[in-house]
Design a protein around this motif. Structure first.
Motif, PDB file in Angstrom:
ATOM      1  N   GLN A  86      36.354 -36.020 -57.606  1.00  0.00           N
ATOM      2  CA  GLN A  86      35.563 -37.119 -56.789  1.00  0.00           C
ATOM      3  C   GLN A  86      35.880 -37.946 -56.065  1.00  0.00           C
ATOM      4  O   GLN A  86      35.945 -39.322 -55.628  1.00  0.00           O
ATOM      5  CB  GLN A  86      35.208 -38.000 -58.357  1.00  0.00           C
ATOM      6  CG  GLN A  86      34.913 -37.327 -59.775  1.00  0.00           C
ATOM      7  CD  GLN A  86      34.455 -37.976 -60.594  1.00  0.00           C
ATOM      8  OE1 GLN A  86      35.028 -39.654 -60.752  1.00  0.00           O
ATOM      9  NE2 GLN A  86      33.381 -38.017 -61.836  1.00  0.00           N
ATOM     10  N   LYS A  87      36.080 -37.421 -55.211  1.00  0.00           N
ATOM     11  CA  LYS A  87      36.784 -38.766 -53.543  1.00  0.00           C
ATOM     12  C   LYS A  87      35.829 -37.707 -52.654  1.00  0.00           C
ATOM     13  O   LYS A  87      35.737 -38.248 -51.269  1.00  0.00           O
ATOM     14  CB  LYS A  87      37.939 -37.708 -53.898  1.00  0.00           C
ATOM     15  CG  LYS A  87      38.974 -38.276 -54.229  1.00  0.00           C
ATOM     16  CD  LYS A  87      40.607 -38.451 -53.909  1.00  0.00           C
ATOM     17  CE  LYS A  87      41.894 -39.351 -54.441  1.00  0.00           C
ATOM     18  NZ  LYS A  87      42.816 -38.871 -54.014  1.00  0.00           N
ATOM     19  N   VAL A  88      35.468 -36.877 -52.419  1.00  0.00           N
ATOM     20  CA  VAL A  88      33.868 -37.085 -51.557  1.00  0.00           C
ATOM     21  C   VAL A  88      33.300 -38.215 -51.565  1.00  0.00           C
ATOM     22  O   VAL A  88      31.914 -37.919 -52.731  1.00  0.00           O
ATOM     23  CB  VAL A  88      33.403 -35.025 -52.270  1.00  0.00           C
ATOM     24  CG1 VAL A  88      32.068 -35.128 -50.603  1.00  0.00           C
ATOM     25  CG2 VAL A  88      34.574 -34.010 -52.283  1.00  0.00           C
ATOM     26  N   ASP A  89      32.258 -38.289 -50.763  1.00  0.00           N
ATOM     27  CA  ASP A  89      31.902 -39.730 -50.213  1.00  0.00           C
ATOM     28  C   ASP A  89      30.606 -38.801 -49.740  1.00  0.00           C
ATOM     29  O   ASP A  89      30.465 -38.083 -48.578  1.00  0.00           O
ATOM     30  CB  ASP A  89      32.204 -40.980 -50.192  1.00  0.00           C
ATOM     31  CG  ASP A  89      33.168 -40.957 -48.642  1.00  0.00           C
ATOM     32  OD1 ASP A  89      33.340 -39.307 -48.248  1.00  0.00           O
ATOM     33  OD2 ASP A  89      34.026 -41.632 -48.905  1.00  0.00           O
ATOM     34  N   ALA A  90      29.842 -39.853 -49.302  1.00  0.00           N
ATOM     35  CA  ALA A  90      28.128 -39.823 -48.325  1.00  0.00           C
ATOM     36  C   ALA A  90      29.367 -39.773 -47.068  1.00  0.00           C
ATOM     37  O   ALA A  90      28.681 -38.142 -46.213  1.00  0.00           O
ATOM     38  CB  ALA A  90      27.422 -41.148 -48.430  1.00  0.00           C
ATOM     39  N   ALA A  91      29.794 -39.898 -46.177  1.00  0.00           N
ATOM     40  CA  ALA A  91      30.507 -39.864 -45.017  1.00  0.00           C
ATOM     41  C   ALA A  91      30.885 -38.594 -44.921  1.00  0.00           C
ATOM     42  O   ALA A  91      30.589 -37.647 -43.556  1.00  0.00           O
ATOM     43  CB  ALA A  91      31.225 -40.642 -44.643  1.00  0.00           C
ATOM     44  N   VAL A  92      31.286 -37.968 -46.117  1.00  0.00           N
ATOM     45  CA  VAL A  92      32.180 -36.382 -45.681  1.00  0.00           C
ATOM     46  C   VAL A  92      30.988 -35.169 -45.871  1.00  0.00           C
ATOM     47  O   VAL A  92      30.375 -34.335 -44.830  1.00  0.00           O
ATOM     48  CB  VAL A  92      33.240 -36.940 -47.137  1.00  0.00           C
ATOM     49  CG1 VAL A  92      33.289 -34.726 -46.927  1.00  0.00           C
ATOM     50  CG2 VAL A  92      33.907 -36.409 -46.769  1.00  0.00           C
ATOM     51  N   LEU A  93      30.281 -35.502 -46.633  1.00  0.00           N
ATOM     52  CA  LEU A  93      28.942 -35.622 -46.544  1.00  0.00           C
ATOM     53  C   LEU A  93      28.044 -34.524 -45.365  1.00  0.00           C
ATOM     54  O   LEU A  93      27.406 -33.769 -45.201  1.00  0.00           O
ATOM     55  CB  LEU A  93      27.938 -35.611 -47.970  1.00  0.00           C
ATOM     56  CG  LEU A  93      28.183 -35.080 -48.907  1.00  0.00           C
ATOM     57  CD1 LEU A  93      27.474 -35.374 -50.107  1.00  0.00           C
ATOM     58  CD2 LEU A  93      28.881 -33.495 -49.510  1.00  0.00           C
ATOM     59  N   LEU A  94      27.976 -36.399 -44.465  1.00  0.00           N
ATOM     60  CA  LEU A  94      27.033 -36.165 -43.401  1.00  0.00           C
ATOM     61  C   LEU A  94      27.771 -35.580 -42.309  1.00  0.00           C
ATOM     62  O   LEU A  94      27.467 -34.918 -41.399  1.00  0.00           O
ATOM     63  CB  LEU A  94      27.025 -37.541 -43.240  1.00  0.00           C
ATOM     64  CG  LEU A  94      26.248 -38.043 -42.110  1.00  0.00           C
ATOM     65  CD1 LEU A  94      24.901 -37.599 -41.702  1.00  0.00           C
ATOM     66  CD2 LEU A  94      26.357 -39.318 -41.348  1.00  0.00           C
ATOM     67  N   ASP A  95      28.897 -35.428 -42.313  1.00  0.00           N
ATOM     68  CA  ASP A  95      29.913 -34.597 -41.450  1.00  0.00           C
ATOM     69  C   ASP A  95      30.264 -33.242 -41.728  1.00  0.00           C
ATOM     70  O   ASP A  95      29.315 -32.236 -40.449  1.00  0.00           O
ATOM     71  CB  ASP A  95      31.477 -35.153 -41.891  1.00  0.00           C
ATOM     72  CG  ASP A  95      32.259 -36.174 -40.661  1.00  0.00           C
ATOM     73  OD1 ASP A  95      30.855 -36.878 -40.129  1.00  0.00           O
ATOM     74  OD2 ASP A  95      33.501 -37.072 -41.682  1.00  0.00           O
ATOM     75  N   THR A  96      29.813 -32.968 -42.860  1.00  0.00           N
ATOM     76  CA  THR A  96      29.683 -31.452 -43.139  1.00  0.00           C
ATOM     77  C   THR A  96      27.909 -31.454 -42.734  1.00  0.00           C
ATOM     78  O   THR A  96      28.128 -30.089 -42.154  1.00  0.00           O
ATOM     79  CB  THR A  96      29.344 -31.521 -44.686  1.00  0.00           C
ATOM     80  OG1 THR A  96      30.820 -31.709 -45.205  1.00  0.00           O
ATOM     81  CG2 THR A  96      29.741 -29.877 -44.930  1.00  0.00           C
ATOM     82  N   LEU A  97      27.259 -31.539 -42.601  1.00  0.00           N
ATOM     83  CA  LEU A  97      25.935 -31.137 -42.092  1.00  0.00           C
ATOM     84  C   LEU A  97      25.868 -31.264 -41.214  1.00  0.00           C
ATOM     85  O   LEU A  97      25.145 -31.187 -40.486  1.00  0.00           O
ATOM     86  CB  LEU A  97      24.344 -32.780 -42.765  1.00  0.00           C
ATOM     87  CG  LEU A  97      23.288 -32.886 -42.283  1.00  0.00           C
ATOM     88  CD1 LEU A  97      22.990 -31.458 -42.621  1.00  0.00           C
ATOM     89  CD2 LEU A  97      22.707 -33.696 -42.826  1.00  0.00           C
ATOM     90  N   GLN A  98      27.134 -32.842 -39.363  1.00  0.00           N
ATOM     91  CA  GLN A  98      26.338 -32.173 -38.656  1.00  0.00           C
ATOM     92  C   GLN A  98      27.225 -31.590 -37.800  1.00  0.00           C
ATOM     93  O   GLN A  98      26.620 -30.661 -37.025  1.00  0.00           O
ATOM     94  CB  GLN A  98      27.387 -33.654 -37.973  1.00  0.00           C
ATOM     95  CG  GLN A  98      26.863 -34.891 -38.470  1.00  0.00           C
ATOM     96  CD  GLN A  98      25.299 -35.408 -37.622  1.00  0.00           C
ATOM     97  OE1 GLN A  98      24.456 -34.157 -37.389  1.00  0.00           O
ATOM     98  NE2 GLN A  98      24.876 -36.264 -37.299  1.00  0.00           N
TER      99      GLN A  98
END
Lengths: 309, 110
Positions: free
Chosen positions: A195-207
């Motif tokens: 449970q350490k995946v936060d919004a910033a990581v998901l946004l990086d993934t999307l980018q």
């Protein structure tokens, strides 16, 4: 009818009436008396007798002669066969000619058309009329043909514009996320066990995916578009466009799989970051990925299309 | 009687033979027919008046036809053939009407 009375005047009787002193007349009148031989003899006995000059329509007062019978009796008497004089034959021939030519004329008129009997001037007028009419019709034909070609080219143009507009609408609809999309791509599953995946990581993934040419992206049930935002929520979940999305996260991505897959795996890239956070990403390459989540089209309050490109 | 017989024979001949009318004759035939009809009705009226004469009928018949055709012919030469045809038809029609009126009075007394 009042006008008819005029015909009774003696001078109005037409030129077929003979003066009563003619011999023919006396014979005729004798015939009226039922053709008796005695009557004929009586008529022949005094052919030179002076006859009074009376108007033909007045009753005769000669002695020995009865007034000419009138009405049907007179007609019947006249139709009775009398002695065959040469003039009678002439009359018959004339009447025959009349009947003959009347029938011929009727036949002629009943023929196809009466152009054959028309005069030269009439024929010229008819011909002129026909020429005028044909010219008018010709010009009408030209007008109509021109209009038809105009309409055809117009409809061709509008058809092309319509198909172009439809193409653009579907492209823009995919980009804006208002229509479902499908095509080759990848499925990226991120199991966030710590449970350490936060919004910033998901946004990086999307980018990273966008950089690799992703054309349509969906995370769980949320369609991702240009204006999508990511917010941190409770651990193990992220708020995307106001919708709380909980792990595991499933990215449905349409794009070139051979570009997308390596882009995620580059050193120090998405996979490395996710690995640092204790998450396990898995990638499946699919020939057909369906991005079926949509979002409503945004109503623009201020921006309007500009006429100039 | 013999005239009616001739008329019927002529009609029958026309029906049987159905001849073609030469072109030069076509404009004058209707005029001639109407003029002859006028003469015929005049003769009928004279008959009922009791003043019928064979000679007058024959002469008037031929003269009527010839004059009518001649007038139309001259009119054609002068370029007013159509108008003269109409005029002659009108005149002959008026005469036929008045003659028929007289015949009607004789036969029907009305």
């Amino acid at each position: 009818m009042q006008n008819d009375e005029r015909d009774d005047k003696p001078d109005a009787s037409l030129d077929y009436g003979a003066p009563p002193e003619r011999e023919d007349e006396t014979l005729l009148i004798a015939g009226h008396q039922f053709g008796g031989q005695a009557a004929q003899d009586a008529a022949a006995a005094e052919p030179e007798a002076p006859m009074p000059q009376v108007p033909s329509t007045l009753p005769r007062v000669e002695p020995g002669f009865s007034p000419p019978p009138a009405g049907f009796r007179g007609l019947i008497t006249a139709l009775r066969v009398r002695r065959a004089a040469p003039t009678q034959f002439v009359i018959a021939v004339l009447c025959g000619l009349l009947g003959f030519f009347a029938v011929v004329q009727l036949r002629l008129q009943a023929d196809d058309n009466n152009l054959r009997t028309a005069r030269q001037s009439d024929l010229i007028r008819i011909l002129d009329d026909l020429n005028d009419r044909s010219e008018r019709l010709d010009s009408e034909v030209r007008d109509l043909e021109q209009r038809r070609s105009e309409l055809q080219s117009g409809s061709d143009r509008s058809k092309a514009a319509l198909s172009e507009a439809q193409d653009r609408r579907s492209v823009l609809g995919i980009l804006a996320g208002t229509v479902p999309a499908r095509g080759p791509g990848i499925l990226l599953r991120i199991v966030d066990s710590q449970q350490k995946v936060d919004a910033a990581v998901l946004l990086d993934t999307l980018q990273e995916l966008r950089d690799a040419g992703a054309e349509a992206v969906q995370i769980n049930d949320v369609r991702v578009v240009a204006s999508t935002d990511f917010l941190d929520a409770a651990p193990g979940s992220v708020q995307i466009d106001g919708v709380v999305v909980t792990a595991p996260y499933l990215f449905k991505v349409i794009g070139d799989p051979d570009t997308l897959d390596p882009a995620l795996r580059i050193p120090g890239g998405v996979f490395a970051v996710l690995g640092e956070r204790g998450a396990t990403p898995t990638v499946e390459t699919r020939r057909q990925v369906t991005v079926d989540a949509t979002r409503p089209a945004a109503d623009l309050d201020y921006a309007r299309p500009s006429e100039t490109n | 009687m013999i005239g009616a017989l001739g008329l019927m024979v002529g009609i029958a001949l026309g029906l049987v033979f159905d001849p073609t009318v030469p072109v030069w004759m076509q404009p004058y035939l209707p005029i001639a027919v109407v003029a002859a009809l006028d003469a015929l009705f005049g003769a009928l009226r004279a008959l009922l008046d009791g003043i019928f004469s064979d000679k007058v009928f024959v002469v008037s018949f031929i003269a009527n036809v010839l004059v009518a055709v001649l007038v139309v012919f001259i009119g054609d030469r002068l370029g007013v053939g159509g108008q003269l045809t109409t005029g002659i038809i009108v005149v002959l029609s008026i005469r036929i009407f008045s003659n028929v009126a007289a015949i009607r009075r004789h036969l029907l007394s009305a």
